[in-house]
Scaffold this motif. Structure first.
Motif, mmCIF file in Angstrom:
data_model
loop_
_atom_site.group_PDB
_atom_site.id
_atom_site.type_symbol
_atom_site.label_atom_id
_atom_site.label_comp_id
_atom_site.label_asym_id
_atom_site.label_seq_id
_atom_site.Cartn_x
_atom_site.Cartn_y
_atom_site.Cartn_z
ATOM 1 N N LEU A 9 -38.822 16.426 -50.481
ATOM 2 C CA LEU A 9 -40.015 16.204 -49.652
ATOM 3 C C LEU A 9 -41.291 16.513 -50.438
ATOM 4 O O LEU A 9 -42.297 15.817 -50.296
ATOM 5 C CB LEU A 9 -39.951 17.054 -48.387
ATOM 6 C CG LEU A 9 -38.901 16.633 -47.348
ATOM 7 C CD1 LEU A 9 -38.863 17.625 -46.196
ATOM 8 C CD2 LEU A 9 -39.195 15.230 -46.826
ATOM 9 N N GLN A 13 -44.148 13.824 -51.174
ATOM 10 C CA GLN A 13 -45.516 14.104 -50.756
ATOM 11 C C GLN A 13 -46.485 13.968 -51.921
ATOM 12 O O GLN A 13 -47.536 13.337 -51.808
ATOM 13 C CB GLN A 13 -45.605 15.515 -50.172
ATOM 14 C CG GLN A 13 -47.024 16.050 -49.976
ATOM 15 C CD GLN A 13 -47.814 15.290 -48.935
ATOM 16 O OE1 GLN A 13 -47.238 14.630 -48.071
ATOM 17 N NE2 GLN A 13 -49.135 15.378 -48.990
ATOM 18 N N GLU A 17 -48.971 10.774 -51.825
ATOM 19 C CA GLU A 17 -50.333 11.141 -51.425
ATOM 20 C C GLU A 17 -51.359 10.379 -52.243
ATOM 21 O O GLU A 17 -52.408 9.981 -51.736
ATOM 22 C CB GLU A 17 -50.548 12.642 -51.592
ATOM 23 C CG GLU A 17 -51.927 13.126 -51.158
ATOM 24 C CD GLU A 17 -52.162 13.024 -49.662
ATOM 25 O OE1 GLU A 17 -53.221 12.476 -49.271
ATOM 26 O OE2 GLU A 17 -51.305 13.466 -48.888
ATOM 27 N N SER A 23 -48.233 8.711 -47.805
ATOM 28 C CA SER A 23 -47.488 9.970 -47.766
ATOM 29 C C SER A 23 -47.011 10.287 -46.355
ATOM 30 O O SER A 23 -45.877 10.741 -46.154
ATOM 31 C CB SER A 23 -48.356 11.119 -48.294
ATOM 32 O OG SER A 23 -49.507 11.301 -47.488
ATOM 33 N N SER A 24 -47.866 10.023 -45.364
ATOM 34 C CA SER A 24 -47.491 10.328 -43.984
ATOM 35 C C SER A 24 -46.286 9.507 -43.543
ATOM 36 O O SER A 24 -45.359 10.015 -42.904
ATOM 37 C CB SER A 24 -48.681 10.065 -43.038
ATOM 38 O OG SER A 24 -49.074 8.697 -43.088
ATOM 39 N N LEU A 27 -43.084 10.794 -45.494
ATOM 40 C CA LEU A 27 -42.607 12.093 -45.019
ATOM 41 C C LEU A 27 -41.971 11.971 -43.634
ATOM 42 O O LEU A 27 -40.921 12.562 -43.366
ATOM 43 C CB LEU A 27 -43.759 13.105 -44.975
ATOM 44 C CG LEU A 27 -44.145 13.764 -46.294
ATOM 45 C CD1 LEU A 27 -45.289 14.737 -46.078
ATOM 46 C CD2 LEU A 27 -42.961 14.485 -46.919
ATOM 47 N N THR A 45 -44.983 21.565 -44.059
ATOM 48 C CA THR A 45 -45.755 20.325 -44.136
ATOM 49 C C THR A 45 -47.211 20.618 -44.479
ATOM 50 O O THR A 45 -47.820 19.923 -45.302
ATOM 51 C CB THR A 45 -45.691 19.573 -42.788
ATOM 52 O OG1 THR A 45 -44.325 19.315 -42.456
ATOM 53 C CG2 THR A 45 -46.431 18.247 -42.882
ATOM 54 N N LEU A 48 -47.548 21.607 -48.111
ATOM 55 C CA LEU A 48 -47.446 20.474 -49.025
ATOM 56 C C LEU A 48 -48.827 19.849 -49.253
ATOM 57 O O LEU A 48 -49.136 19.398 -50.363
ATOM 58 C CB LEU A 48 -46.478 19.421 -48.475
ATOM 59 C CG LEU A 48 -44.987 19.760 -48.528
ATOM 60 C CD1 LEU A 48 -44.167 18.584 -48.006
ATOM 61 C CD2 LEU A 48 -44.542 20.136 -49.929
ATOM 62 N N HIS A 49 -49.645 19.835 -48.198
ATOM 63 C CA HIS A 49 -51.026 19.365 -48.360
ATOM 64 C C HIS A 49 -51.776 20.268 -49.339
ATOM 65 O O HIS A 49 -52.584 19.799 -50.148
ATOM 66 C CB HIS A 49 -51.753 19.351 -47.009
ATOM 67 C CG HIS A 49 -51.395 18.194 -46.150
ATOM 68 N ND1 HIS A 49 -50.687 18.324 -44.987
ATOM 69 C CD2 HIS A 49 -51.634 16.862 -46.277
ATOM 70 C CE1 HIS A 49 -50.511 17.143 -44.431
ATOM 71 N NE2 HIS A 49 -51.074 16.233 -45.207
ATOM 72 N N THR A 52 -50.881 19.263 -52.868
ATOM 73 C CA THR A 52 -51.572 18.070 -53.364
ATOM 74 C C THR A 52 -53.051 18.353 -53.620
ATOM 75 O O THR A 52 -53.658 17.726 -54.498
ATOM 76 C CB THR A 52 -51.426 16.897 -52.375
ATOM 77 O OG1 THR A 52 -51.835 17.307 -51.066
ATOM 78 C CG2 THR A 52 -49.986 16.430 -52.312
ATOM 79 N N ALA A 239 -44.823 19.347 -55.224
ATOM 80 C CA ALA A 239 -45.890 18.495 -54.682
ATOM 81 C C ALA A 239 -47.112 18.505 -55.588
ATOM 82 O O ALA A 239 -47.737 17.459 -55.825
ATOM 83 C CB ALA A 239 -46.265 18.954 -53.279
#
Length: 280
Positions: A9, A13, A17, A23-24, A27, A45, A48-49, A52, A239
């Motif tokens: 994942l 991501q 991204e 990415s959305s 995922l 989740t 993960l942002h 990135t 990520a």
């Protein structure tokens, strides 16, 4: 969630991204096929942002530092009565354009976030979004691009690209792809189109991270993490590393006019999800 699943994942991501493949959408689809309860991995989740964000800060560190310094210089000019002076230098003009591009994204995100979130469980909606992304990329690659740089871009250009970015709230529609399409349609030269697309992603990704963080923290407090700390850290690191690689790949792809390959991929992935949702 196992460490292997978190690594997969995190990899998806980071790559999706910044590559124009959503990415959305990826995922959501992977969580569906892994049978992962999203409420149990909300903190993962969100983090993960964060991963990135690290990658884009590393890739564009000099630009970001220059923009922050210029922001304080701009505020000083405003408070001392000198005014905005948007054309004082390219960095200041770029900063103003980033702010303008962020406005429509923020407004649409706040107004329609709940509606678009309801689509994340629909493989059909994600599939349609991927087909849309691929088509826009194909058209932009064939018809878009020009010679505009920072000096030539207008407030309308920035606002239009912000609108393009806001469409990516819908799962399956790529943020980087949408902003790239907007930049090429606005006749930006390719280096400026990709640079502007990544820089305006910072407020959006950071905003999403901050908005989701309170709910994620509540889930952790309630013991609903659904994974170990080690698995979470592994996903974040992957990520960040894969995100940095994706940025470099994207810069080369746009410069060398290779976006059509991403069109083909999103068409295939979108068609698969549409067929899957209809048959099963």
């Amino acid at each position: 969630m196992s460490i292997l699943e978190s690594i997969i994942l995190g990899l998806v991501q980071g790559l999706s991204e910044f590559l124009p493949i959503s990415s959305s959408g990826h995922l959501a689809a992977l969580q569906h096929f892994f049978n992962v309860d999203t409420s149990n991995v909300l903190m993962f989740t969100v983090m993960l942002h964060f991963g990135t964000l690290i990658s884009i800060f590393v890739a564009y560190w000099s630009d970001i530092v220059a923009l922050v310094i210029e922001l304080f210089a701009t505020l000083k000019d405003i408070f001392t009565g000198k005014g905005l002076q948007m054309n004082k230098n390219e960095t200041r003009r770029l900063g103003v354009m980033i702010i303008i591009a962020t406005i429509p994204t923020a407004i649409i995100g706040l107004l329609f976030n709940d509606f678009f979130e309801s689509l994340y469980s629909s493989m059909l909606a994600i599939g349609i979004g991927l087909i849309f992304t691929g088509t826009c990329l194909f058209i932009a690659e064939k018809k878009g691009g020009g010679n505009k740089g920072v000096k030539e871009m207008s407030m309308f250009n920035a606002f239009f690209i912000g609108l393009c970015q806001s469409v990516a709230i819908c799962p399956g529609i790529s943020r980087s792809g949408s902003t790239m399409v907007g930049g090429l349609a606005s006749r930006f030269n390719r280096p400026h189109a990709v640079r502007f697309a990544f820089l305006i992603s910072i407020p959006s990704v950071l905003g999403a991270f901050l908005m989701e963080l309170p709910s994620a923290a509540e889930a952790v407090t309630a013991g609903e993490t659904g994974m170990s700390i080690g698995a979470m850290i592994a996903g974040i690191v992957i990520a960040a590393v894969s995100g940095y690689a994706a940025i470099k790949i994207m810069i080369k792809a746009v410069t060398n006019k290779k976006l059509v390959y991403f069109s083909i991929y999103t068409w295939i992935a979108g068609a698969f999800l549409i067929i899957y949702s209809v048959v099963l």
